[in-house]
Enzyme design. Sequence first.
Site, PDB file in Angstrom:
ATOM      1  N   TYR A 170      89.552  43.747  57.125  1.00 37.66           N
ATOM      2  CA  TYR A 170      89.680  45.398  57.466  1.00 37.66           C
ATOM      3  C   TYR A 170      90.268  45.708  56.045  1.00 37.66           C
ATOM      4  CZ  TYR A 170      90.211  49.600  60.662  1.00 37.66           C
ATOM      5  OH  TYR A 170      89.805  50.690  60.888  1.00 37.66           O
ATOM      6  N   TYR A 199      82.166  52.252  58.417  1.00 38.46           N
ATOM      7  CA  TYR A 199      83.377  52.491  58.826  1.00 38.46           C
ATOM      8  C   TYR A 199      82.831  52.437  60.488  1.00 38.46           C
ATOM      9  CZ  TYR A 199      87.918  53.712  59.950  1.00 38.46           C
ATOM     10  OH  TYR A 199      89.647  53.873  60.557  1.00 38.46           O
TER      11      TYR A 199
END
Lengths: 133, 388
Positions: free
Chosen positions: B284, B334
């Site tokens: 992440y 994203y």
Amino acid sequence: MTARQTIGTIRRDGRGDPFFDGAAEDRLMTRRCEACGRWYAPDATDCPECAGELAWAEASGEAALVSWAVAHSRTGETAPLALVELAEGPWMYGRLDAVAAPREGLPLRASFVHPDEGESYPVFKERRENRGL
Amino acid sequence: MTGTAIAGLGMTELGKVYGRSPRRLAADAVRSAAADAGLAVSDLDGLIVSSGMSGSPGIELAAALGLRDLRLLTHMSSYGATAVAMVSYAAATIQSGGASAVACVFADAPLQPERSSGAAYHREAAEWHGLSGLQAALGFRSVNVFYALAARRHMERYGTTSEQLGAIAVATRAWARGNPRAQMRDPMSLRDHQESRWVVEPLHLLDCCLVSNGGIAVIVTSAERARDLAQPPVHVWGWGQGHPGHRMERGSDMGLTTGAALSGPAAMKMAGVTTAEVDVCQIYDCYTYTVLVTLEDYGFCARGEGGAFAASGALGPGGTLPVNTGGGQLSAYYMWGMTPLSEAVIQARGQGGDRQAPRNDVVLVSGNGGILDHHGTLVVSPHAKGRR
Ligand SMILES: [Zn+2]
């Protein structure tokens, strides 16, 4: 030297009023557990230690720098921001004023701004132990 | 029961995709994931939904998809850690017989036409109200500030530099160049990173993730069933979560370590692997710094050495530990935790094309939520667990 980001006008909303009342008198008000005496940041709502009620209490205003950052706006203004550790233990987010060389542990002291319009609020300045500041 | 697998992956167009609500994007992603698996939408008997800051979609997505007689339907949220948490919940439910084909979906549409990406998560006002208003007034107007404070703490404590963070941005962009779905595919040098404008010092623009609209879904089934479906199964080997509950007070490790320190070893233990056996990482990467601290917490390098590890070139194409092979959130798209998860599925299937990592036997995926408050880890593989 770039321009500082405008802070704007602060209005009270009924929940944090003792904080702003304190700021008007150059006092840093924060939260403290009535049951166990632990200190918390001004926006804390619970004591996870003992589930006691939090009350407003006056902190010394002394603090130490934990970390810092400088926000840049798209129009080029900057805001020197910090995470500070109050002498009583809790961490608090704040704005730095005239701190030339920030470093972890730098001694700070709350100083208060009293704008013509809106509420007073604290900023953190360098605390120089021997000059009575 | 021989374990579970990800049998389908569905991705809408990602990026500046306007005119579709988060619910519509989620529905499109689920339909696409089912088709990818070779399943009809009506074959699903479980649906797990997650959303961005808007809170939509919720479980009404099931009705929008016309799903009937579901045996599992819920909305989950641990922010960026949700995607891997959804897969682990789906896998555990399937393993215990509670469902047989579960779709896990995320969709969001924070971008609006004619507004900058930064505006999507930024507060601005002439007057501010109360204590939270004061914080924003002083300059705490986006999540960038809180990550900048965490990154600065790491830099001060361990000597981590902006150039070392830049090495992560550069490696990620190099991978993105091989991903047709990536929003940012122009070459990037360390100098480009250093010269990009400050967002919040010590974070440059190129330390920060993109903002994207879109939806991504995966379908989880038993490994047995996945073998008969349309795509190579991506076996789920292990998972973990970590929610450190850092107190904001004297003695806190905030910024120096995260929930990954709990979550990563737990997931690897369940999977029966060590860091030495991990071939590819999908980490992440809301910020370059997040990757650095996560790699340290997982144990790929010692605490405080993440900067040197990144600067060695280990993470990019040709490096010893391929990280974020699709370009991550920094350069590709994203979609919260679905960004690393989707690329993990692609890599484990061997469908990475120009960006396929040389080995893909063990793929590690991370999710991070809040201000490093929540963490999830997943270990997946093209091989059935224990049959590598
Ligand atoms: Zn208490």
